[in-house]
Design a protein around this motif. Sequence first.
Motif, PDB file in Angstrom:
ATOM      1  N   PRO A 100     -44.053 -26.834 -28.819  1.00 21.20           N
ATOM      2  CA  PRO A 100     -43.369 -26.985 -27.520  1.00 21.20           C
ATOM      3  C   PRO A 100     -41.868 -26.671 -27.641  1.00 21.20           C
ATOM      4  N   GLY A 101     -41.368 -25.854 -26.663  1.00 21.52           N
ATOM      5  CA  GLY A 101     -39.935 -25.542 -26.625  1.00 21.52           C
ATOM      6  C   GLY A 101     -39.520 -24.402 -27.501  1.00 21.52           C
ATOM      7  N   VAL A 102     -40.444 -23.814 -28.288  1.00 26.57           N
ATOM      8  CA  VAL A 102     -40.071 -22.714 -29.187  1.00 26.57           C
ATOM      9  C   VAL A 102     -40.752 -21.442 -28.686  1.00 26.57           C
ATOM     10  N   ALA A 103     -39.931 -20.450 -28.308  1.00 25.20           N
ATOM     11  CA  ALA A 103     -40.455 -19.164 -27.817  1.00 25.20           C
ATOM     12  C   ALA A 103     -39.794 -18.041 -28.594  1.00 25.20           C
ATOM     13  N   LEU A 104     -40.611 -17.205 -29.216  1.00 27.87           N
ATOM     14  CA  LEU A 104     -40.097 -16.063 -29.986  1.00 27.87           C
ATOM     15  C   LEU A 104     -40.484 -14.770 -29.273  1.00 27.87           C
ATOM     16  N   ASP A 105     -39.513 -13.876 -29.082  1.00 31.49           N
ATOM     17  CA  ASP A 105     -39.779 -12.569 -28.480  1.00 31.49           C
ATOM     18  C   ASP A 105     -38.759 -11.572 -29.020  1.00 31.49           C
ATOM     19  N   GLY A 106     -38.844 -10.331 -28.564  1.00 34.99           N
ATOM     20  CA  GLY A 106     -38.014  -9.254 -29.134  1.00 34.99           C
ATOM     21  C   GLY A 106     -36.699  -9.023 -28.411  1.00 34.99           C
ATOM     22  N   ARG A 107     -36.223  -9.970 -27.583  1.00 36.96           N
ATOM     23  CA  ARG A 107     -34.997  -9.710 -26.822  1.00 36.96           C
ATOM     24  C   ARG A 107     -33.785  -9.489 -27.733  1.00 36.96           C
ATOM     25  N   SER A 108     -33.773 -10.149 -28.940  1.00 42.97           N
ATOM     26  CA  SER A 108     -32.628  -9.957 -29.842  1.00 42.97           C
ATOM     27  C   SER A 108     -32.494  -8.485 -30.226  1.00 42.97           C
ATOM     28  N   VAL A 109     -33.642  -7.841 -30.556  1.00 47.54           N
ATOM     29  CA  VAL A 109     -33.614  -6.428 -30.933  1.00 47.54           C
ATOM     30  C   VAL A 109     -33.219  -5.554 -29.733  1.00 47.54           C
ATOM     31  N   VAL A 110     -33.841  -5.820 -28.578  1.00 46.89           N
ATOM     32  CA  VAL A 110     -33.609  -4.989 -27.400  1.00 46.89           C
ATOM     33  C   VAL A 110     -32.144  -5.060 -26.963  1.00 46.89           C
ATOM     34  N   LEU A 111     -31.591  -6.283 -26.939  1.00 45.01           N
ATOM     35  CA  LEU A 111     -30.205  -6.420 -26.492  1.00 45.01           C
ATOM     36  C   LEU A 111     -29.216  -5.851 -27.505  1.00 45.01           C
ATOM     37  N   GLY A 112     -29.482  -6.050 -28.794  1.00 50.45           N
ATOM     38  CA  GLY A 112     -28.600  -5.464 -29.809  1.00 50.45           C
ATOM     39  C   GLY A 112     -28.596  -3.946 -29.729  1.00 50.45           C
ATOM     40  N   ILE A 113     -29.815  -3.357 -29.572  1.00 51.75           N
ATOM     41  CA  ILE A 113     -29.911  -1.889 -29.463  1.00 51.75           C
ATOM     42  C   ILE A 113     -29.265  -1.400 -28.171  1.00 51.75           C
ATOM     43  N   ALA A 114     -29.392  -2.207 -27.081  1.00 55.61           N
ATOM     44  CA  ALA A 114     -28.757  -1.834 -25.819  1.00 55.61           C
ATOM     45  C   ALA A 114     -27.250  -1.730 -25.982  1.00 55.61           C
ATOM     46  N   GLY A 115     -26.650  -2.699 -26.674  1.00 54.94           N
ATOM     47  CA  GLY A 115     -25.208  -2.633 -26.915  1.00 54.94           C
ATOM     48  C   GLY A 115     -24.826  -1.475 -27.799  1.00 54.94           C
ATOM     49  N   LEU A 116     -25.647  -1.212 -28.846  1.00 55.96           N
ATOM     50  CA  LEU A 116     -25.309  -0.161 -29.815  1.00 55.96           C
ATOM     51  C   LEU A 116     -25.432   1.226 -29.201  1.00 55.96           C
ATOM     52  N   PHE A 117     -26.525   1.489 -28.476  1.00 57.62           N
ATOM     53  CA  PHE A 117     -26.775   2.847 -27.983  1.00 57.62           C
ATOM     54  C   PHE A 117     -26.402   3.031 -26.511  1.00 57.62           C
ATOM     55  N   GLY A 118     -26.351   1.941 -25.750  1.00 55.58           N
ATOM     56  CA  GLY A 118     -26.079   2.093 -24.322  1.00 55.58           C
ATOM     57  C   GLY A 118     -24.640   1.871 -23.931  1.00 55.58           C
ATOM     58  N   GLY A 119     -23.926   1.022 -24.665  1.00 57.06           N
ATOM     59  CA  GLY A 119     -22.553   0.739 -24.306  1.00 57.06           C
ATOM     60  C   GLY A 119     -22.436  -0.479 -23.403  1.00 57.06           C
ATOM     61  N   LEU A 120     -21.217  -0.712 -22.930  1.00 55.94           N
ATOM     62  CA  LEU A 120     -20.914  -1.955 -22.220  1.00 55.94           C
ATOM     63  C   LEU A 120     -21.710  -2.096 -20.928  1.00 55.94           C
ATOM     64  N   LEU A 121     -21.809  -1.032 -20.113  1.00 54.03           N
ATOM     65  CA  LEU A 121     -22.496  -1.159 -18.833  1.00 54.03           C
ATOM     66  C   LEU A 121     -23.992  -1.413 -19.022  1.00 54.03           C
ATOM     67  N   VAL A 122     -24.631  -0.627 -19.886  1.00 53.98           N
ATOM     68  CA  VAL A 122     -26.069  -0.796 -20.138  1.00 53.98           C
ATOM     69  C   VAL A 122     -26.352  -2.179 -20.703  1.00 53.98           C
ATOM     70  N   ALA A 123     -25.566  -2.561 -21.742  1.00 57.14           N
ATOM     71  CA  ALA A 123     -25.790  -3.857 -22.382  1.00 57.14           C
ATOM     72  C   ALA A 123     -25.517  -4.990 -21.413  1.00 57.14           C
TER      73      ALA A 123
END
Length: 889
Positions: free
Chosen positions: A57-80
């Motif tokens: 209970p209360g523990v949820a694991l998903d891939g948002r860390s990867v998606v958001l990190g890649i969004a900042g790296l490849f998309g820039g400030l607006l995309v991220a």
Amino acid sequence: MVLHLAQDVAWMLVLGVLQCLHLRLWTEHRRAGQWASGLLFGGVCILGMMDPFIDMPGVALDGRSVVLGIAGLFGGLLVAGIAALLAGGYSLWLGHADMLAGLVLVAACTTLGLLYRAAVARGWATLGALPLLAFGMLLQWIHLACLALLPEPIPAAQWTPMALSLLLIFTPATLLLGSVLQEGQRRDAIDLALRESEARFRSLLQDIPAVSVQAYAPDGTTRYWNKASEQLYGFSAEEALGRNLRDLIIPQEMREGVREAMEQMFRTRQAIPAGELLLLHKDGSRVPVFSSHAYVQARGRPAEMFCIDIDLSARVRAEAELRIAATAFESREGMLVTDPQQVILRANRAFTQSMGYTDAEAVGQTLALLQAGPDTATSFQLLQQALRSQGQWAGEIWSRRKNGEEFPQWVTINAVHDEAGGVSHYIATLVDITQRKAAEEQIRQLAFFDPLTHLPNRRLLMDRLQRALAASERNKRTGALLFVDLDHFKTLNDTQGHEKGDLLLQQVAQRLQTCVRDRDTVARLGGDEFLVVLEDLDAAAAHAAAHVKSVSEKIVAQLHQLYRLGNLDYNSTASVGIAMYSGQGTPAEELLKQADMAMYQAKAEGRDGLRFFDPAMQAVVNARAALEADLRQGLALGQFLLYYQPQVDAQGRVTGAEALLRWPHPTRGMVPPVHFIPLAEETGHILPLGRWVLQTACAQLVAWAQDPVLGRLVLAVNVSARQFRDPDFASGVLALLHSSGANPRRLKLELTESMLADNLDDMVEKMAALGAHGIRFALDDFGTGYSSLSYLKRLPLDELKIDQSFVRDVLVDPSDAAIVRTVVGLAHNLGLEVLAEGVETEAQKDFLARCHCHVYQGYLFSRPVPVAAFEAFVLGSAQPASVDEVKAA
């Protein structure tokens, strides 16, 4: 757990493919594409959060860390930012117990991606496999750290499998997703480069001058028609496109042959041979062209015939001109034909007869055969320059015949151009003008010169005086007319005869000419009266009058010397009347009367002297003499002071000061520098005055060195051209620094552009000698004098100072604004500092800052003040900036 996380990885791969595809859809609308990318990344985060792995209970694991990190790296400030807002908003909407940890995870991973992107942009990091793996691992460590923020602690037994799953699955997933997006960006960049290359090629093809390009369908329909085709054939693109080639520019007699040639070309795919053709212009005339053809078939498009036509009209005209020239070659005038290197190929009979050379002796020589010798080399150089720049020249030149006789010729040379526009030949026509010159000179002497002294007569004098008045009006400078009359000349004529009088007049004429410049005029009015016109004097009336007084005194002294008149030694004196002029306010005849009246006034006062017509001008001359005496006394009594005007940077920190000379005279009050500095220059007093300024400045640097704030300032001292020309200037400055103990790195010498007209090599040598000890150099009032990039390239300068005349109107005069931008850009490109003088308003300072000029001097900050007030200003302001800080800014 693994299956759930693998599902998130699958979503990431779908994300990567979709991102690569949709980027190409938004090539022309980059901003909209960024919004779409942000929504795509955010949507994948939400999909992962909708179906997370929940082990407890209360523990949820998903891939948002990867998606958001890649969004900042490849998309820039607006995309991220968009993706983070969607992920964070969804987490808030769910409202679970892990909401805080989820928001921190979103912010941290997005920020890490943006930081990695910034590091790559600055060259501090790369996007290789290992850096991406490290980036992915760091994202998962952040993910694990955020789990520690959950309200309910995770049992220790769950940590290890959870951490291993995140690190072993999402770390390579980061590399995989990053590699997919990196490849997509690479392909997108390649596509963009290809599109830009195609656009550049089309633009080049459309705008290329002098090369006509057309494209035709197999049936002859015009499909392409560039600008050069419009000029060559007279049809606009709108008129040509869609029409048949044969009806457009092909003459009637050629149409059937062109049709058959095109059919064969499209059937065999072999180009029609290139060749010269006569095609039709819109006005019905024929256009000679050299036409080349190419069979072109792009993938997915129908075949076309491209025609590339070059206009041969110029070559045809040149050939016609050569034929005409050949017909006229054997005229009565001398003629030469040379090759492009000016080697003589043919000479006609009139030339060989005039010059005395045989045809064989002339052929193989160059046009240098026409010059008389070294004395005419300058004229021949001007001839060569005109041929190179304009392809033609006409003028008078002195030549030497084979027997050594020199004579004047009128020479006309024209270049003949080939079909490529290059010079193929030169044709020269030569006419002996000896007799014409002799006749002209005889007429000129009789009309304009005195037969006894060979000086200009009254007629020529009045013409030159009118020209001098007009020139004075244009250049705003003054001049003077001197009326010179010999004293007691009638007595000499009456007692010794007119022969002795004529000898005296001739010698007077010679002496007068030695007293003036080449551009001035000495004339004989008649009898014993002579006139002298002095032109282009100083714009300041006082300076001009002083110069005229000096010349007049020289004339009086010269004419007072002993004369040898045959067997008679004779002493004579002269009286000189002076009338000043400025512009055309006074007519020439009136000016002559004024000089005559002043001359009679000089005679009335005792002869053997001079007199100004204008009493006010005489007063100015007297006042200047008094000021010179006061200047000499002021130096002896030490009446001069140094004032200091701060130089500040963009943050308002004082970087240094300019030392400015002031003269508080005991009776005159504060004498403006503009009054006594030019006088000191002219009289030579600038040398001791300049030495005193340098001594005082060095002593002040030594005094400031004891203070940690004042000791960091740089003191700028102006150096006059006369000072700098002193052979001992450099050694004197170094000796002064050594004896005073001043730090040479705190001394800056300011030079003016007028000094650049002197011996540049000597300047560079002295500046290098002083610069080797740390002394810095600034070029003052840049842009107002002899500005030259060649000077800037050679001189070891450290700083350019923008003259206040440009700064004053920089906000209202576009020309001044452009000059300021140019000077700042030039200084930065040459690695020089730049300082603006005369800054009086914040608006001026802001404009200069936008132009990247960050050091200022002017009334906005402080007027020039005595040393005590300056020190109080510095110590009362912010910490002064060092020289290195100013350079870094």
